[in-house]
Design a protein around this motif. Structure first.
Motif, PDB file in Angstrom:
ATOM      1  N   ARG A   1       0.821  -1.209   0.000  1.00 30.16           N
ATOM      2  CA  ARG A   1       0.000   0.000   0.000  1.00 30.16           C
ATOM      3  C   ARG A   1       0.852   1.255   0.000  1.00 30.16           C
ATOM      4  NH1 ARG A   1      -5.126  -0.995   0.320  1.00 30.16           N
ATOM      5  NH2 ARG A   1      -5.837  -3.060   0.968  1.00 30.16           N
ATOM      6  N   GLY A   2       0.376   2.221  -0.782  1.00 31.06           N
ATOM      7  CA  GLY A   2       1.039   3.505  -0.844  1.00 31.06           C
ATOM      8  C   GLY A   2       0.206   4.564  -0.151  1.00 31.06           C
ATOM      9  N   GLN A   3       0.304   5.782  -0.615  1.00 29.70           N
ATOM     10  CA  GLN A   3      -0.415   6.890  -0.021  1.00 29.70           C
ATOM     11  C   GLN A   3      -1.766   7.107  -0.694  1.00 29.70           C
ATOM     12  OE1 GLN A   3       2.376  10.127  -0.537  1.00 29.70           O
ATOM     13  NE2 GLN A   3       3.551   9.567   1.295  1.00 29.70           N
TER      14      GLN A   3
ATOM     15  N   SER B   1       8.447  10.791 -13.382  1.00 32.23           N
ATOM     16  CA  SER B   1       7.228   9.973 -13.495  1.00 32.23           C
ATOM     17  C   SER B   1       7.577   8.531 -13.866  1.00 32.23           C
ATOM     18  CB  SER B   1       6.264  10.574 -14.521  1.00 32.23           C
ATOM     19  OG  SER B   1       5.902  11.886 -14.157  1.00 32.23           O
ATOM     20  N   SER B   2       8.412   7.926 -13.043  1.00 33.14           N
ATOM     21  CA  SER B   2       8.826   6.546 -13.275  1.00 33.14           C
ATOM     22  C   SER B   2       8.818   5.795 -11.945  1.00 33.14           C
ATOM     23  CB  SER B   2      10.243   6.498 -13.862  1.00 33.14           C
ATOM     24  OG  SER B   2      11.204   6.815 -12.856  1.00 33.14           O
ATOM     25  N   VAL B   3       9.193   4.506 -12.006  1.00 31.17           N
ATOM     26  CA  VAL B   3       9.379   3.722 -10.784  1.00 31.17           C
ATOM     27  C   VAL B   3      10.878   3.493 -10.568  1.00 31.17           C
ATOM     28  CG1 VAL B   3       7.139   2.598 -10.604  1.00 31.17           C
ATOM     29  CG2 VAL B   3       8.830   1.689 -12.203  1.00 31.17           C
ATOM     30  N   GLY B   4      11.678   4.470 -10.997  1.00 26.52           N
ATOM     31  CA  GLY B   4      13.130   4.372 -10.919  1.00 26.52           C
ATOM     32  C   GLY B   4      13.682   4.395  -9.506  1.00 26.52           C
ATOM     33  N   GLY B   5      12.861   4.725  -8.503  1.00 24.81           N
ATOM     34  CA  GLY B   5      13.335   4.748  -7.124  1.00 24.81           C
ATOM     35  C   GLY B   5      13.216   3.415  -6.411  1.00 24.81           C
TER      36      GLY B   5
ATOM     37  N   VAL C   1      14.003 -11.380  -1.289  1.00 27.65           N
ATOM     38  CA  VAL C   1      14.497 -10.006  -1.141  1.00 27.65           C
ATOM     39  C   VAL C   1      13.383  -9.106  -0.616  1.00 27.65           C
ATOM     40  CG1 VAL C   1      16.274 -10.122  -2.928  1.00 27.65           C
ATOM     41  CG2 VAL C   1      13.916  -9.559  -3.568  1.00 27.65           C
ATOM     42  N   ASP C   2      13.787  -7.995  -0.032  1.00 25.16           N
ATOM     43  CA  ASP C   2      12.826  -6.970   0.363  1.00 25.16           C
ATOM     44  C   ASP C   2      12.721  -5.955  -0.770  1.00 25.16           C
ATOM     45  OD1 ASP C   2      12.332  -8.141   2.767  1.00 25.16           O
ATOM     46  OD2 ASP C   2      13.532  -6.742   3.965  1.00 25.16           O
ATOM     47  N   PHE C   3      11.509  -5.696  -1.196  1.00 29.13           N
ATOM     48  CA  PHE C   3      11.249  -4.794  -2.324  1.00 29.13           C
ATOM     49  C   PHE C   3      10.564  -3.544  -1.803  1.00 29.13           C
ATOM     50  CE2 PHE C   3       7.980  -3.366  -5.395  1.00 29.13           C
ATOM     51  CZ  PHE C   3       8.794  -2.980  -6.443  1.00 29.13           C
ATOM     52  N   SER C   4      11.037  -2.386  -2.269  1.00 29.10           N
ATOM     53  CA  SER C   4      10.400  -1.144  -1.847  1.00 29.10           C
ATOM     54  C   SER C   4      10.419  -0.108  -2.965  1.00 29.10           C
ATOM     55  CB  SER C   4      11.083  -0.570  -0.600  1.00 29.10           C
ATOM     56  OG  SER C   4      12.419  -0.238  -0.873  1.00 29.10           O
ATOM     57  N   VAL C   5       9.397   0.736  -2.964  1.00 29.67           N
ATOM     58  CA  VAL C   5       9.259   1.864  -3.880  1.00 29.67           C
ATOM     59  C   VAL C   5       8.889   3.070  -3.016  1.00 29.67           C
ATOM     60  CG1 VAL C   5       7.997   2.796  -5.863  1.00 29.67           C
ATOM     61  CG2 VAL C   5       8.469   0.361  -5.741  1.00 29.67           C
ATOM     62  N   PRO C   6       9.461   4.243  -3.276  1.00 29.89           N
ATOM     63  CA  PRO C   6       9.119   5.418  -2.474  1.00 29.89           C
ATOM     64  C   PRO C   6       7.612   5.618  -2.347  1.00 29.89           C
ATOM     65  CG  PRO C   6      10.945   5.938  -3.928  1.00 29.89           C
ATOM     66  CD  PRO C   6      10.485   4.563  -4.306  1.00 29.89           C
ATOM     67  N   THR C   7       7.179   5.933  -1.155  1.00 32.34           N
ATOM     68  CA  THR C   7       5.783   6.170  -0.722  1.00 32.34           C
ATOM     69  C   THR C   7       5.001   4.874  -0.518  1.00 32.34           C
ATOM     70  OG1 THR C   7       4.622   6.367  -2.859  1.00 32.34           O
ATOM     71  CG2 THR C   7       5.778   8.338  -2.057  1.00 32.34           C
ATOM     72  N   PHE C   8       5.588   3.702  -0.837  1.00 26.71           N
ATOM     73  CA  PHE C   8       4.915   2.422  -0.618  1.00 26.71           C
ATOM     74  C   PHE C   8       5.572   1.687   0.556  1.00 26.71           C
ATOM     75  CE2 PHE C   8       3.781   3.310  -4.991  1.00 26.71           C
ATOM     76  CZ  PHE C   8       2.481   2.793  -5.117  1.00 26.71           C
TER      77      PHE C   8
ATOM     78  N   TRP D   1       7.508   8.311  -7.203  1.00 28.34           N
ATOM     79  CA  TRP D   1       8.049   6.947  -7.225  1.00 28.34           C
ATOM     80  C   TRP D   1       9.435   6.891  -7.850  1.00 28.34           C
ATOM     81  CZ3 TRP D   1       2.946   5.314 -10.036  1.00 28.34           C
ATOM     82  CH2 TRP D   1       1.857   5.569  -9.186  1.00 28.34           C
ATOM     83  N   ALA D   2       9.920   8.004  -8.374  1.00 30.10           N
ATOM     84  CA  ALA D   2      11.237   8.042  -9.009  1.00 30.10           C
ATOM     85  C   ALA D   2      12.359   8.117  -7.984  1.00 30.10           C
ATOM     86  CB  ALA D   2      11.336   9.218  -9.969  1.00 30.10           C
ATOM     87  N   GLY D   3      12.013   8.407  -6.725  1.00 26.66           N
ATOM     88  CA  GLY D   3      13.031   8.499  -5.691  1.00 26.66           C
ATOM     89  C   GLY D   3      13.693   9.863  -5.668  1.00 26.66           C
TER      90      GLY D   3
END
Length: 205
Positions: A80-82, A132-136, A189-196, A119-121
């Protein structure tokens, strides 16, 4: 001098001039200093144009983009994100080339538009080239005590989904991220994306 002799002389001089010009032109096309097949002047043989880094990035996204050989009904994890935004992980695949590719779908279940720029970090190279990517996104190998970031090319463009349009309430979009593969002994592995939130994922393949 008669008119006829004058005309004949002029024709003879013109013929001599054309012959000299032709000889000079043929000499310029000889082996010494002339152009050879595949060469431009005295330079090296020309090579076919190769695709730019941007083209490679776009091609990579088309070839590996979420949805290719991925069952959207498979739900490995949900993070879950924001503001009601949710990311559903569909696949975490180890590739033969030494990569791990994560395929997912982001859904906006909230009441406000979601801004993918978050989500780009915060890494400057990623943010500058991949708004506007999932690069983070990151993978953490807790066993090996290493953190893996999304792969990028020499221009800083990430091997991930970019140019994601703002998600309106009820909208969803498929995304992918490609990382260097941890050692074969690492299966989780632990996976994470900024704000999630962070999720623990098992690697297949």
């Amino acid at each position: 001098m008669s008119m006829r002799r004058t005309t004949t002389t002029r024709r003879a001089m013109a013929a001599v001039g054309m012959t000299a010009a032709l000889a000079f032109a043929l000499a310029g096309c000889g082996d010494d200093g002339g152009e050879k097949p595949g060469n431009e002047g005295s330079g090296a043989p020309s090579a076919p144009a190769s695709p730019s880094a941007e083209d490679k990035g776009e091609s990579q996204q088309q070839d590996t983009a979420a949805g290719d050989n991925v069952d959207p009904d498979v739900k490995l994890a949900e993070i879950r994100g924001q503001n009601g935004v949710v990311m559903v992980i569909n696949q975490v695949q180890r590739d033969s080339g030494g990569f791990v590719t994560v395929q997912a779908e982001v859904k906006n279940g909230g009441e406000k538009p979601a801004n993918p720029a978050q989500w780009a970090g915060s890494e400057s190279v990623i943010v500058r080239q991949n708004l506007s990517s999932v690069g983070g996104a990151t993978l953490v190998d807790k066993l090996g005590k290493k953190r893996y970031y999304v792969l990028r090319d020499t221009d800083g463009r990430c091997l991930c989904t970019t140019k994601i349009a703002p998600l309106q309430p009820g909208d969803s979009t498929a995304v992918f991220m490609q990382f260097p593969a941890p050692p074969s002994t690492t299966t989780e592995v632990d996976f994470s994306v900024p704000t999630f939130a962070t999720a623990s994922l098992k690697i297949s393949g």
